[in-house]
Design an enzyme around this catalytic site. Sequence first.
Site, PDB file in Angstrom:
ATOM      1  CD1 TRP A 332      61.275  31.167   8.455  1.00 54.13           C
ATOM      2  CD2 TRP A 332      61.168  28.955   8.826  1.00 54.13           C
ATOM      3  NE1 TRP A 332      60.657  30.864   9.915  1.00 54.13           N
ATOM      4  CE2 TRP A 332      60.637  29.410   9.723  1.00 54.13           C
ATOM      5  CE3 TRP A 332      61.253  27.392   8.939  1.00 54.13           C
ATOM      6  CZ2 TRP A 332      60.522  29.021  11.049  1.00 54.13           C
ATOM      7  CZ3 TRP A 332      60.994  26.899  10.186  1.00 54.13           C
ATOM      8  CH2 TRP A 332      60.626  27.429  11.256  1.00 54.13           C
ATOM      9  CG  ASP A 333      61.208  28.652  -0.511  1.00 51.09           C
ATOM     10  OD1 ASP A 333      61.257  27.708  -0.772  1.00 51.09           O
ATOM     11  OD2 ASP A 333      61.411  29.659  -1.350  1.00 51.09           O
ATOM     12  CE1 TYR A 334      65.639  29.992   5.385  1.00 52.49           C
ATOM     13  CE2 TYR A 334      65.060  29.126   7.693  1.00 52.49           C
ATOM     14  CZ  TYR A 334      65.392  30.269   6.780  1.00 52.49           C
ATOM     15  OH  TYR A 334      65.802  31.489   7.361  1.00 52.49           O
TER      16      TYR A 334
END
Length: 656
Positions: A332-334
């Site tokens: 999630w590009d977290y």
Amino acid sequence: MPLKKIMITAIALNIALISLEGQSLHDAKNNKKDSGWPAYGGDAGGSRYSALQQINNENVKQLQVAWTYQTGELKKYDGTNAKEKAAFEATPILADHTLYFSTPSCRVFAIDASSGTQKWVFDPEINLKNDFSEITSRGVSAWPAPGDKANGSTAKRIFIATLDGRLIALDARTGDPIIYFGKDGTVDLREGFGKDLSITSPPAIIGNLVIVGSSMGDNQRFDYPRGTVRAYDAVSGELRWSWDPIPKDSSDKAWQTWNGPKAHRSGAANAWSIISADAERDLVFIPTSSPSPDFYGGERLGQNLYGNSIVALRASTGKMVWYYQVVHHDLWDYDIAAQPMLITITKDGKKVPAVAVGTKMGHIFILNRETGESIFPVEERAVPASDIAGEEANATQPFPVLPAPVGLQSISTADAWGITAQDKEEAKKRIAQYVNKGPFTPPSYEGTIVAPGNVGGIHWGGMCFDPEQELLITNINRIPAVIRMLPREKVAQLEKEHAEIMRAETGRQTGTPYIMKRDYLFKAGDKGLMMQIKPPWGTLLAIDMHNGAKQWEVPLGYMYDPAQYPDTKKWGSINFGGAIVTAGNLLFVAATLDNHFRAFNTKTGELLWEYALPASAQATPMTYEVNGKQYVVIAAGGHGKLGSKQGDFVVAFSLP
């Protein structure tokens, strides 16, 4: 005079300067009165707190502009498309009656802290025609760190880490490169790593070490360079140690959490945010990001330790002391975008040294600084499986029970919003197209709404902490992203059939079977960004660290014309840049798209003061005192990608 003799003379002069441990470079009387902001985050642990209270909740309404400085930065963009990507996100630091800061093109300025008069400027001559993902520099660092008892209190060097991968040491007094640091004042950070490596954050300073992470793309291919963290000698520029977030040694227990024939060729997991330092404990705290690519993990199956983690390293050796992963197998590009904040809290009647970790998910982890153990309860909870062929989402993710998650955690058609009934109906239909089952809903073929999204929740602006009230304060975004995975061989056909796919941002993810498309739940309109979910879209909130409970939350800023939409001040704004807190019971923050700088009551969240800046301020402010007067300073230069009003201003405020 022959060049060799000139260089020898210069070296001798610089060595003499280094030996002046306690001697001020400026007026000693003024130095005694300097108080304030020696590091990007206020202190090396990023608390963004000031004990100053000359400006307080009783008199803040009297604040007025003390001075304004313009850098001339916009002229640097002539002949390039840099303005479209540039953001003035710097926070100045104070040392020896001087403010030091950097501009998006990595020019370094030294200006007088009481008058705003320029002392010197250094230009590393970045080629802005290069294809940088973003053009920004969030600040510089001073060595010795002001107040460092071992090395004296006078800053001798200013360090800037640049967009094009250089670590440069400057004479704090003159701005000239220290020619015996590295090669002629510069260490080439790209050597052995390639041109993808960039730096947007100031280095961490601990003792005689300068520690740097890196910024790099993470969705264009799977085999980016590894996000290695490196420590250099502050005097010579020699490499002292390096640490790789992707395990190289099969004896490392994390090795088994990277599965598949390509797994150990993955890259990134880099620390692009601010690294925090605890000199007393000889520790640095590394906030790592997603391994590449960040929306498909089929080439790196498994938990992927030490990506998406806070990692405590022994500063003197680079050896790992502990780690804590906040996202398993990130899809999630977290990234951990916020600086790990070193604070002390009271738990069960005892003072506990802690590190507060704010995340894009809106999850806040409060860890014991010495052991990495969570101080408040955290639960591993089941999360949805992936339906993407080749992908295996982790079955569980860590959820902090306290503090409770902040910001958006899920979304449905009931959250649709629009200025008109037609706008709302359009938003409802759009939301209905996609799937969302909470903050860890994996990317999908049909499209997944990721809430909070890759810009937060808590973003790079980070958090601040009032140690007297033990209040953790942060501003957040509420902007869901829409992620869609396209089989590589069908991309052209799908883009032709679906206009919204063509418009979306593209992550090529070379080396994988899929291309990623990313969009957000807003659309461009004649009134600017037309939001498609219920407000507020940006808020400011405080959490009581005695019990982990939220104390207050208020909308932050606005995005529409208040004359046309009277309720817009209740709706909040997309925001980038952090807040600071002072002993004057004040919280200062800009960050929003409405160009205002604001002060709030720390105890209640009440808005006490606001000022319309000459440009938007996507930066974190700072405060300090010189010659008995307290100032509050903000960089106002706007944000190219957000389309906010751009400029080149540094504005200081004080009482009459």
